[in-house]
Write a protein that holds these residues in place. Structure first.
Motif, PDB file in Angstrom:
ATOM      1  N   ASP A 101      12.881   4.022  -4.876  1.00 38.80           N
ATOM      2  CA  ASP A 101      12.350   2.943  -5.322  1.00 38.80           C
ATOM      3  C   ASP A 101      11.474   2.100  -4.318  1.00 38.80           C
ATOM      4  O   ASP A 101      10.290   1.722  -4.614  1.00 38.80           O
ATOM      5  N   ASP A 102      11.938   1.961  -3.063  1.00 40.03           N
ATOM      6  CA  ASP A 102      11.349   1.250  -1.861  1.00 40.03           C
ATOM      7  C   ASP A 102      10.007   2.045  -1.779  1.00 40.03           C
ATOM      8  O   ASP A 102       9.015   1.350  -1.704  1.00 40.03           O
ATOM      9  N   VAL A 103      10.139   3.196  -1.127  1.00 42.47           N
ATOM     10  CA  VAL A 103       8.921   4.003  -0.639  1.00 42.47           C
ATOM     11  C   VAL A 103       7.919   4.192  -1.885  1.00 42.47           C
ATOM     12  O   VAL A 103       6.723   4.430  -1.963  1.00 42.47           O
ATOM     13  N   GLY A 104       8.437   4.524  -3.218  1.00 42.42           N
ATOM     14  CA  GLY A 104       7.831   4.974  -4.333  1.00 42.42           C
ATOM     15  C   GLY A 104       7.032   3.612  -4.665  1.00 42.42           C
ATOM     16  O   GLY A 104       5.571   3.822  -5.212  1.00 42.42           O
ATOM     17  N   ARG A 105       7.494   2.260  -4.842  1.00 44.89           N
ATOM     18  CA  ARG A 105       6.743   1.266  -5.265  1.00 44.89           C
ATOM     19  C   ARG A 105       5.548   1.112  -4.353  1.00 44.89           C
ATOM     20  O   ARG A 105       4.579   0.460  -4.457  1.00 44.89           O
ATOM     21  N   ALA A 106       5.909   1.279  -2.832  1.00 45.47           N
ATOM     22  CA  ALA A 106       4.842   1.089  -1.785  1.00 45.47           C
ATOM     23  C   ALA A 106       3.708   2.096  -1.947  1.00 45.47           C
ATOM     24  O   ALA A 106       2.660   1.630  -1.870  1.00 45.47           O
ATOM     25  N   ALA A 107       3.990   3.133  -2.521  1.00 46.89           N
ATOM     26  CA  ALA A 107       2.908   4.261  -2.597  1.00 46.89           C
ATOM     27  C   ALA A 107       2.182   3.830  -3.845  1.00 46.89           C
ATOM     28  O   ALA A 107       0.840   3.939  -3.905  1.00 46.89           O
ATOM     29  N   VAL A 108       3.013   3.161  -4.982  1.00 50.11           N
ATOM     30  CA  VAL A 108       2.002   2.542  -6.046  1.00 50.11           C
ATOM     31  C   VAL A 108       0.954   1.321  -5.543  1.00 50.11           C
ATOM     32  O   VAL A 108      -0.217   1.639  -5.792  1.00 50.11           O
ATOM     33  N   ARG A 109       1.576   0.538  -4.875  1.00 50.69           N
ATOM     34  CA  ARG A 109       0.623  -0.512  -4.234  1.00 50.69           C
ATOM     35  C   ARG A 109      -0.473   0.149  -3.406  1.00 50.69           C
ATOM     36  O   ARG A 109      -1.532  -0.369  -3.385  1.00 50.69           O
ATOM     37  N   ALA A 110      -0.116   1.021  -2.608  1.00 49.57           N
ATOM     38  CA  ALA A 110      -0.994   1.581  -1.544  1.00 49.57           C
ATOM     39  C   ALA A 110      -2.260   2.251  -2.341  1.00 49.57           C
ATOM     40  O   ALA A 110      -3.342   2.060  -1.987  1.00 49.57           O
ATOM     41  N   ALA A 111      -1.865   2.837  -3.420  1.00 42.23           N
ATOM     42  CA  ALA A 111      -2.854   3.636  -4.217  1.00 42.23           C
ATOM     43  C   ALA A 111      -3.733   2.665  -4.827  1.00 42.23           C
ATOM     44  O   ALA A 111      -5.045   2.794  -5.004  1.00 42.23           O
ATOM     45  N   GLN A 112      -3.021   1.506  -5.438  1.00 45.62           N
ATOM     46  CA  GLN A 112      -3.811   0.283  -6.053  1.00 45.62           C
ATOM     47  C   GLN A 112      -4.876  -0.317  -5.263  1.00 45.62           C
ATOM     48  O   GLN A 112      -5.812  -0.806  -5.627  1.00 45.62           O
ATOM     49  N   LEU A 113      -4.482  -0.175  -3.837  1.00 46.46           N
ATOM     50  CA  LEU A 113      -5.543  -1.195  -2.975  1.00 46.46           C
ATOM     51  C   LEU A 113      -6.210  -0.067  -2.156  1.00 46.46           C
ATOM     52  O   LEU A 113      -7.391  -0.810  -1.572  1.00 46.46           O
ATOM     53  N   ALA A 114      -6.324   0.991  -2.472  1.00 46.50           N
ATOM     54  CA  ALA A 114      -7.150   2.182  -1.596  1.00 46.50           C
ATOM     55  C   ALA A 114      -8.713   2.080  -2.226  1.00 46.50           C
ATOM     56  O   ALA A 114      -8.743   2.087  -3.454  1.00 46.50           O
ATOM     57  N   ASP A 115      -9.438   2.319  -1.483  1.00 45.68           N
ATOM     58  CA  ASP A 115     -10.911   2.790  -1.449  1.00 45.68           C
ATOM     59  C   ASP A 115     -11.058   4.330  -2.015  1.00 45.68           C
ATOM     60  O   ASP A 115     -10.601   5.148  -1.523  1.00 45.68           O
ATOM     61  N   PRO A 116     -11.392   4.378  -3.524  1.00 49.39           N
ATOM     62  CA  PRO A 116     -11.472   5.766  -3.935  1.00 49.39           C
ATOM     63  C   PRO A 116     -12.332   6.642  -3.248  1.00 49.39           C
ATOM     64  O   PRO A 116     -12.052   7.826  -3.481  1.00 49.39           O
ATOM     65  N   THR A 117     -13.545   6.134  -2.608  1.00 44.76           N
ATOM     66  CA  THR A 117     -14.306   6.999  -1.910  1.00 44.76           C
ATOM     67  C   THR A 117     -13.864   7.381  -0.790  1.00 44.76           C
ATOM     68  O   THR A 117     -14.673   8.315   0.084  1.00 44.76           O
ATOM     69  N   LEU A 118     -12.942   6.563  -0.058  1.00 49.48           N
ATOM     70  CA  LEU A 118     -12.531   6.813   1.295  1.00 49.48           C
ATOM     71  C   LEU A 118     -12.119   8.645   1.428  1.00 49.48           C
ATOM     72  O   LEU A 118     -11.566   9.056   0.525  1.00 49.48           O
ATOM     73  N   LYS A 119     -12.371   9.095   2.381  1.00 48.57           N
ATOM     74  CA  LYS A 119     -12.153  10.571   2.639  1.00 48.57           C
ATOM     75  C   LYS A 119     -10.788  10.595   3.710  1.00 48.57           C
ATOM     76  O   LYS A 119     -10.681   9.829   4.727  1.00 48.57           O
ATOM     77  N   VAL A 120      -9.744  11.612   3.287  1.00 49.38           N
ATOM     78  CA  VAL A 120      -8.689  11.327   3.641  1.00 49.38           C
ATOM     79  C   VAL A 120      -8.344  12.855   3.957  1.00 49.38           C
ATOM     80  O   VAL A 120      -8.670  13.690   3.343  1.00 49.38           O
ATOM     81  N   SER A 121      -7.615  13.358   5.084  1.00 42.96           N
ATOM     82  CA  SER A 121      -7.160  14.443   5.530  1.00 42.96           C
ATOM     83  C   SER A 121      -5.703  14.837   5.380  1.00 42.96           C
ATOM     84  O   SER A 121      -4.823  13.968   5.668  1.00 42.96           O
ATOM     85  N   THR A 122      -5.369  15.945   4.800  1.00 45.28           N
ATOM     86  CA  THR A 122      -3.878  16.583   4.738  1.00 45.28           C
ATOM     87  C   THR A 122      -3.799  17.932   4.535  1.00 45.28           C
ATOM     88  O   THR A 122      -4.692  18.347   3.923  1.00 45.28           O
ATOM     89  N   GLN A 123      -2.823  18.397   5.252  1.00 44.84           N
ATOM     90  CA  GLN A 123      -2.714  19.909   5.215  1.00 44.84           C
ATOM     91  C   GLN A 123      -3.849  20.686   5.377  1.00 44.84           C
ATOM     92  O   GLN A 123      -4.508  21.684   4.705  1.00 44.84           O
TER      93      GLN A 123
END
Length: 213
Positions: A101-123
């Motif tokens: 719940d701790d890290v999951g709710r943090a992920a929800v908050r981070a997604a709501q604050l994120a710039d949808p156009t920002l490019k990110v790198s993974t894998q």
């Protein structure tokens, strides 16, 4: 991006309603108990948090659909055994519930604050944030189905996230029979349930299961 928040929030709400006995019931992930699946959600949420703070100037290479690699046979995941050991190490279910719940709710908050156009790198992939979070709607929704597979008293994933995942699977491997429910398409299409004889006939030349990783 709204579907990301809704799918993860609903999944976390369902996890919060689990009893201690529920944690030792089987999940819809072959060989995993519910506690193993919940532990995997911790890792997934951490991955989201890491990726959202890993921007890049490189050009976009993938979107929410092409993010997923397609196979038709399951391969051995080297992290699967580690997940099981880690889940057992929590000992008390409430500790695991608190952590997810701790890290999951943090992920929800981070997604709501994120710039949808920002490019990110993974894998070794580059996605717009909106595409990356859109890919994770698949992860949360399918694992929500896995969570309640043997716990029918608990609520499943929201209808709009199921519809989105069906749309994704249709683009990847379909189209699946229009008369099928979204849940049946996802369960049969990903090998979580074997098709009945009449369903197999309706599949025609479609090759299932479709394993995404």
């Amino acid at each position: 991006m709204d579907l990301f928040s809704r799918s993860l929030s609903d999944l976390l709400d369902t996890v919060s309603g689990l009893t201690d006995d529920d944690f030792v019931r089987p999940s819809g992930c072959d060989g995993w108990l519910v506690r193993d699946l919940v532990c995997d959600l911790v890792v997934d949420a951490q991955d989201v948090l890491i990726t959202l703070v890993t921007p890049t100037a490189d050009p976009v290479t993938h979107d929410a659909v092409s993010y997923w690699k397609v196979a038709h046979e399951r391969s051995e995941d080297p992290l699967a055994a580690l997940t099981v050991r880690l889940a057992a190490a929590y000992g008390e279910p409430w500790l695991l519930k608190h952590h997810v719940d701790d890290v999951g709710r943090a992920a929800v908050r981070a997604a709501q604050l994120a710039d949808p156009t920002l490019k990110v790198s993974t894998q070794d992939m580059v996605l717009c944030t909106s595409g990356y979070l859109g890919a994770y709607v698949w992860e949360w929704t399918l694992h929500h189905l896995d969570l309640v597979a043997h716990l029918p008293h608990l609520a499943g994933p929201p209808a709009d996230t199921l519809a989105r995942c069906r749309e994704m699977l249709d683009r990847i491997a379909g189209p699946f029979p229009a008369a099928w429910s979204d849940v049946d398409v996802l369960l049969v299409g990903t090998g979580r349930r074997a098709p009945a004889e009449r369903e197999r006939a309706a599949l025609g030349d479609l090759r299932v299961p479709v394993v995404l990783g």
